[in-house]
Design a protein around this motif. Structure first.
Motif: not given
Lengths: 133, 830
Positions: A1-5, B394, B437, B450
């Motif tokens: 989730m954090n990395y690949v929203p 991110g 991100h 999000l």
């Protein structure tokens, strides 16, 4: 989730306790330590849990590396949530014995079935036994 | 004197002289101001006196003389001999060696208050202070110096600075005579570098402060050539390490720093970009190669020895720094797809993505102090420490090179920071503000959702999870780098040349949402009408051409997934339509024949089995069976007929059937079951077409199966029929000959003859002799038999015994004997 929203990723599951069901029917519980692009998993302090009927038993297995293609499902275990289950934990020997009995009865029924079919001239080809699920 | 030169130190002065004259005109006017009519004479004289006085005291004065802009000797220490140097040099440009810079900087540049004082007096004082700080030796001298009027003040400061060129080296008395020598070229272009091997002074880049604008520009353009040291003895030679042009700006940038700033302002040099940037730029620009010496950040991958898929081993901090902080990297933008088509097949390596990802991202979360020096990892750790429990923000990179997010949007880029997640002006105070991100590829709506979600979650789950994880001794076995690397690969997999094909539902869903929103609200908010374009990779057509080396035998043995080796040369051969039709026809016919044969076979089998079944069947069924049998037989006969209404056995059909091996077998089995007329007809057909059949049978050689049934049929024939048969067999001209070539034919012939003979011998009133046909036929047969070459005559399956008697009837003794020999007929049957 954090990395690949916007997408799902196992990155966020790292260092958490998980339950994984494998294609051969085994259930493993352990801390997910590492992943890769094929969803190969590295489990730490793994425990194999065998369920027979209402009973289950845990066999400690140590470190497991699971090849990604063999995973059926994987889910995080919430360690905080109180575990109220009807399942009863038994010792390893007992659960193995139970499992053996279960397998045996299964094989017997299978055998009887095959025989009956053969009498009628039918034969069901043996399915690929590797994937029980 | 600042003609561009190569950097070798051995260039002579003569070369310089030539080139410098032309520049004189351009810079002349300024020079005039400084040293000509514009200059005030008094100053330098006073200066000179002062400095001369100082010179006596400290011995530095003389040193100054040479330093007068001429790239004087390294001995020049006298900072106060400016006037003399001025006078002598007549050059407007006084080089400021780099060491000066260092010395200045090392002395601890005075705070801006130096710059503030624009007054001439203040200038000199500040300079003096600097000098004093730099060199205690001249501390005592500094006080004596008095500021000079403006034009020469620059000169004085220059000279002062020049004097500092060599703070450690005391001036030598020889410097002045040298200077005098220099003065002999008063009309030298003022920009000429002073001649003299004695000039050990590396001019260094000219002090930017002393130069007029134009002069400086010239200098810049000409690069640092003139700085090259002519005298190898100079200690300043290597200090500069003159590099390409890019060095100069950096240096000049630095030059104007602090104490000279005011001077610059006075002289009116163009303002430099703000300090901060120059700091950064300066620091790294010296280390970083000039803009295009290496491949640009965007578009081409960094050259990696390891293949794409390997996980990272060490932090690539240096490379990252280079790429991230290169000032031009971020600003290069659209049209990305055109300008930088990815040179390697359409995908970016995770490492490239990593680099790219960080270039925009590094700007965000860090306080300016953190800045440029941190590597990826360090930054991550910083972040980690800031926000326990959350991994680093991110890095999901754009999937096209560069910071080219703008091309993704058809409309104006959304005002919500297109590079980072939307800025949280509304975020709760405990939101983790530093994590950004890369959500550019997502739809703006999606992104908003999000962030909101994240904010909510951040509050709830941050603390407890973090705590536990920090206590777990095995946590973070997977390093940040590795996590990012996996994420990169996953992002790579999202690269799509056709998002509508690959991610249809996502695209459609957000399109619908957009439309819905448009309907609900008015389209005043531009962001909603922005069309989202997911990151696309340019579709590059790849035609695979197998690698071949000219003159080599065969092809390369090494192949990989991306360049497979051509194994087979599959060539398409197209046949013409006609040929194809013909071939098809042939096949169709054959298939039909086979089909007929099969059908007849099944009937035949049933007929053949009839007996068995009849016996086995109970009484009541026998009639039915009989009926069935009859019908089957009828069907068989009908099958031989060509047309439904034709009663006769069709020749064609028979021949057709017999062209197939199985058909021959069929006929042989069929014959006994056929009613006699039809059987006879079949045999007739066979004999009539024997040559053709024989030809077709060459491969199979199964005609002889027919012998038995045919023999049976023949024996049942009547005499006229027999005659007919013989006649048929003889057929046209030459048919008999071909018949004799064939085993079956011969056998058939013998059969017929023997039957005839039997008839004649057995039955006295046989009608065989009624007409002459039989006789004639026999005669012709005998003739043929005699004439045919023995080699060609094929031996029959068996020789009926009564042939001899037959022949004896018709032929004379001689011929009989011949026949006998030929056919090996003997009275003994074989």
């Amino acid at each position: 989730m954090n990395y690949v929203p916007g997408t799902a990723s196992l990155i966020d599951d790292i260092d958490k306790k998980h339950l994984v069901l494998l294609r051969d029917g085994r259930t493993l519980i352990g801390y997910l330590r590492s992943i890769d692009q094929f969803a190969n998993l590295v489990f730490h302090q793994t425990v194999e849990r065998i369920h027979v009927g209402k009973k289950f038993g845990d066999i400690p297995r140590g470190i497991f590396i699971v090849r990604g293609e063999n995973v059926v499902l994987l889910g995080e275990i919430d360690v905080d949530k109180p575990c109220d289950t009807v399942l009863q934990q038994v010792s390893i020997e007992e659960i193995l014995e139970e499992q053996r009995l279960q397998q045996q009865s299964k094989q017997e029924t299978e055998k009887v079935k095959m025989l009956a079919l053969k009498d009628r001239g039918l034969s069901i080809p043996k399915a690929d036994n590797l994937d029980e699920y | 004197m600042f003609r561009f030169q190569s950097l070798d130190e051995d260039c002579t002065l003569e070369e310089e002289d030539d080139g410098l004259i032309e520049e004189e005109d351009e810079i002349d006017q300024f020079n005039d101001d400084t040293f000509g009519a514009g200059a005030i004479d008094d100053d330098w004289q006073e200066e000179h006196k002062r400095l001369a006085g100082l010179d006596d005291g400290s011995g530095l004065g003389a040193g100054l003389g040479g330093g007068g802009g001429m790239g004087g000797e390294s001995d020049l220490g006298g900072a106060f001999d400016s006037s003399s140097s001025h006078h002598h040099s007549s050059a407007g440009q006084l080089p400021l060696p780099p060491s000066l810079k260092f010395s200045l900087s090392s002395s601890g540049l005075p705070p801006p208050d130096v710059e503030d004082r624009a007054g001439e007096g203040g200038l000199a004082e500040s300079l003096a202070r600097l000098i004093l700080e730099a060199d205690p030796a001249i501390a005592g001298v500094g006080a004596a110096e008095r500021p000079a009027p403006l034009p020469s003040s620059s000169g004085s400061s220059l000279s002062i600075l020049q004097g500092l060129e060599n703070p450690m080296v005391l001036p030598q008395p020889t410097s002045i005579p040298h200077l005098n020598q220099l003065h002999q070229h008063p009309h030298h272009p003022q920009h000429q570098l002073p001649p003299g091997p004695s000039s050990g002074l590396s001019p260094g880049p000219p002090s930017s402060s002393m130069l007029s604008y134009q002069q400086q520009q010239h200098l810049l353009r000409r690069g640092t050539g003139p700085m090259a040291q002519m005298n190898s003895h100079s200690i300043w030679e290597n200090s500069m390490g003159f590099g390409p042009l890019s060095m100069t700006p950096g240096l000049i940038t630095h030059m104007e720093d602090s104490p000279l700033m005011s001077i610059i302002k006075e002289v009116g040099l163009p303002k430099r970009p703000p300090q901060g940037r120059s700091d950064e730029g300066r620091d790294l620009s010296e280390r970083v190669p000039p803009p295009r010496s290496s491949s640009p950040v965007i578009g081409s991958p960094p050259v990696r020895a390891v293949p794409i898929g390997t996980p990272p081993k060490q932090p690539m901090s240096h490379a990252l720094n280079h790429q991230i902080h290169h000032p031009t990297a971020v600003h290069v933008r659209a049209p990305i797809q055109h300008r930088y088509p990815p040179p390697f097949p359409e995908r970016l390596s995770p490492n490239t993505l990593l680099n790219l990802a960080n270039s925009p991202l590094c700007r965000g979360p860090f306080p300016p102090g953190v800045g440029s020096v941190l590597s990826q990892i360090q930054r991550a750790q910083l972040l980690n420490s800031q926000v326990a429990g959350f991994p680093r923000g991110g890095p999901a990179p754009p999937l096209l090179p560069g910071g080219g997010f703008r091309p993704f949007y058809g409309g104006p880029p959304p005002p919500l920071g297109h590079r980072m997640g939307p800025p949280p002006p509304h975020c709760p105070p405990n939101h983790t503000p530093t994590i950004r991100h890369n959500t550019t590829h997502l739809h703006p709506q999606h992104r908003r959702m999000l962030t909101q979600r994240m904010q909510n979650r951040g509050v709830d789950r941050g603390r407890p999870g973090g705590d536990r994880r920090s206590r777990d001794p095995y946590s973070n076995l997977m390093s940040q780098k590795e996590k990012e690397w996996v994420t990169k690969i996953q992002m790579m997999q999202l690269q799509s040349t056709d998002p509508y094909l690959d991610d249809y539902y996502y695209q459609n869903y957000y399109e619908k949402m957009e439309k819905r929103q448009e309907r609900e609200r008015d389209s005043s908010k531009k962001e909603h009408t922005t069309k989202l374009i997911t990151p696309q990779v340019a579709k590059v057509e790849h035609t695979y051409r197998p690698v071949q080396f000219a003159g080599s035998l065969g092809k390369l043995t090494v192949s990989s997934v991306n360049n497979p080796r051509k194994m087979i040369d599959a060539v398409v051969t197209s046949r013409t339509d006609d040929e194809e039709k013909r071939e098809k026809q042939v096949w169709n016919k054959r298939r039909q024949i086979l089909y007929t044969v099969e059908k007849m076979y099944s009937l035949l089998l049933e007929v053949q089995d009839f007996e068995k079944r009849f016996v086995q069947a109970p009484e009541e069924d026998r009639e039915a069976l009989l009926e069935q049998h009859k019908s089957r037989t009828l069907q068989l006969c009908n099958a031989l007929r060509e047309k439904e209404w034709d009663d006769r056995v069709s020749d064609e059909q028979c021949v057709m059937i017999m062209s197939v091996r199985k058909g021959k077998r069929l006929i042989s089995r069929l014959l006994p079951f056929l009613p006699s007329p039809q059987a006879a007809a079949v045999v007739m057909a066979i004999s009539r077409n024997l040559p053709a059949l024989a030809k077709k049978d060459k491969q199979d050689q199964v005609l002889c199966w027919l012998v038995e049934p045919v023999a049976a049929v023949i024996q049942s024939l009547s005499s006229p029929a027999l005659t007919d048969l013989l006649q048929e067999l003889q057929g046209n001209e030459g048919q008999l000959a071909s018949v004799l070539h064939n085993k079956f034919g011969v056998t058939l012939l013998y059969l017929i003859l023997s039957e005839g003979e039997r008839m004649q011998s057995s039955d006295s009133n046989c009608q065989l002799m009624d007409d002459n046909r039989w006789t004639e036929l026999v005669f012709s047969v005998t003739r043929e038999l005699l004439s045919v070459a023995p080699s060609l005559l094929s031996p029959p399956l068996f020789t009926p015994p009564n042939l001899l008697s037959l022949f004896s009837r018709y032929v004379d003794r001689q011929r009989l004997e011949l026949l006998q020999d030929k056919l090996q007929i003997s009275s003994l049957s074989r």
